[in-house]
Design a protein around this motif. Sequence first.
Motif, PDB file in Angstrom:
ATOM      1  N   LEU A 192      41.479  41.752  44.041  1.00  0.00           N
ATOM      2  CA  LEU A 192      41.229  40.879  45.188  1.00  0.00           C
ATOM      3  C   LEU A 192      42.428  40.866  46.113  1.00  0.00           C
ATOM      4  N   TRP A 193      43.618  40.829  45.541  1.00  0.00           N
ATOM      5  CA  TRP A 193      44.863  40.877  46.328  1.00  0.00           C
ATOM      6  C   TRP A 193      44.884  42.116  47.221  1.00  0.00           C
ATOM      7  N   LYS A 196      42.142  42.012  50.069  1.00  0.00           N
ATOM      8  CA  LYS A 196      42.448  41.132  51.204  1.00  0.00           C
ATOM      9  C   LYS A 196      43.310  41.845  52.235  1.00  0.00           C
ATOM     10  N   SER A 197      44.355  42.519  51.789  1.00  0.00           N
ATOM     11  CA  SER A 197      45.211  43.233  52.739  1.00  0.00           C
ATOM     12  C   SER A 197      44.458  44.372  53.408  1.00  0.00           C
ATOM     13  N   CYS A 218      50.354  42.790  55.416  1.00  0.00           N
ATOM     14  CA  CYS A 218      50.015  43.097  54.029  1.00  0.00           C
ATOM     15  C   CYS A 218      50.966  42.363  53.097  1.00  0.00           C
ATOM     16  N   SER A 219      50.464  42.001  51.959  1.00  0.00           N
ATOM     17  CA  SER A 219      51.239  41.227  51.003  1.00  0.00           C
ATOM     18  C   SER A 219      52.467  41.999  50.526  1.00  0.00           C
TER      19      SER A 219
END
Length: 262
Positions: free
Chosen positions: A185-186, A189-190, A70-71
């Motif tokens: 969106l960030w 994605k994760s 994950c970011s």
Amino acid sequence: MPAKSTKKTKPTVVTIDGKARYHEPAPTGIDLESFHQVVISRRSVRKFTDKAIPQAVLDDCLDMALLAPCSSGLQPWEFFVVRSAGKKAKLVKACMSQLAAKTAAELIVCVARTDRIDEFSRKMLREWPMPDVPKLVQRYYQLIPYNYAPGPLNSFALVKKAAFSLGGMVAAVPRGPYTKSEVELWAAKSTALACENLVLAFRAHGFDTCMMEGFDEVRVRKLLNLGDASMPIMVVGAGERADDGVFWPQVRFERELFVHEV
């Protein structure tokens, strides 16, 4: 199999080039062929048997989902295991009464969240696993809430975008996320990476899944009482594959369409 413990263990530190470094050697002896079989045999199953999934298996699969990359380590996800008969019936309807939803032993709503960035940035610093938090790391997590904040009507996002665009003329710079939609969106994605962990874990346990994006988001939001900063990404139906649970052979296009060496 019980859920994994969250108890912290003392990290292993070694000295490399005169500096203390965290040490986590790569594991050996992983069965590659078994991994291949898990990935290859994962299918979108549209019909399940009435066999229940043991609680220990469900817990383990969810734990594996929580270990997904994950970011910035911010873990912008939540998983709602819908157990109430009434809520489950409503969720099936929200999934357009797909057979995969109607026959699944478990229905799990995977949700991305964008409203815990500030909280989890502070939590990361409080729970940093090493004895000392490097100054660069401290600064990074102190700045994250500002980096990911779009501001009213994306006003702050536009200022940041202009500033980074100017900086990008002389050096490589991060190009977002700036706006509200980019931050969403960030998080999505994760969360999607965690969903992949989840379905592969079920397959490794001998169960199957269907990752459903076909659902009425408004009804799912109402059912789970989700806030504006929570986004249902997919509903995962899980259970034992019925003999006729896979409707047709898997279709994958030519590798050359997707893999490029540049």
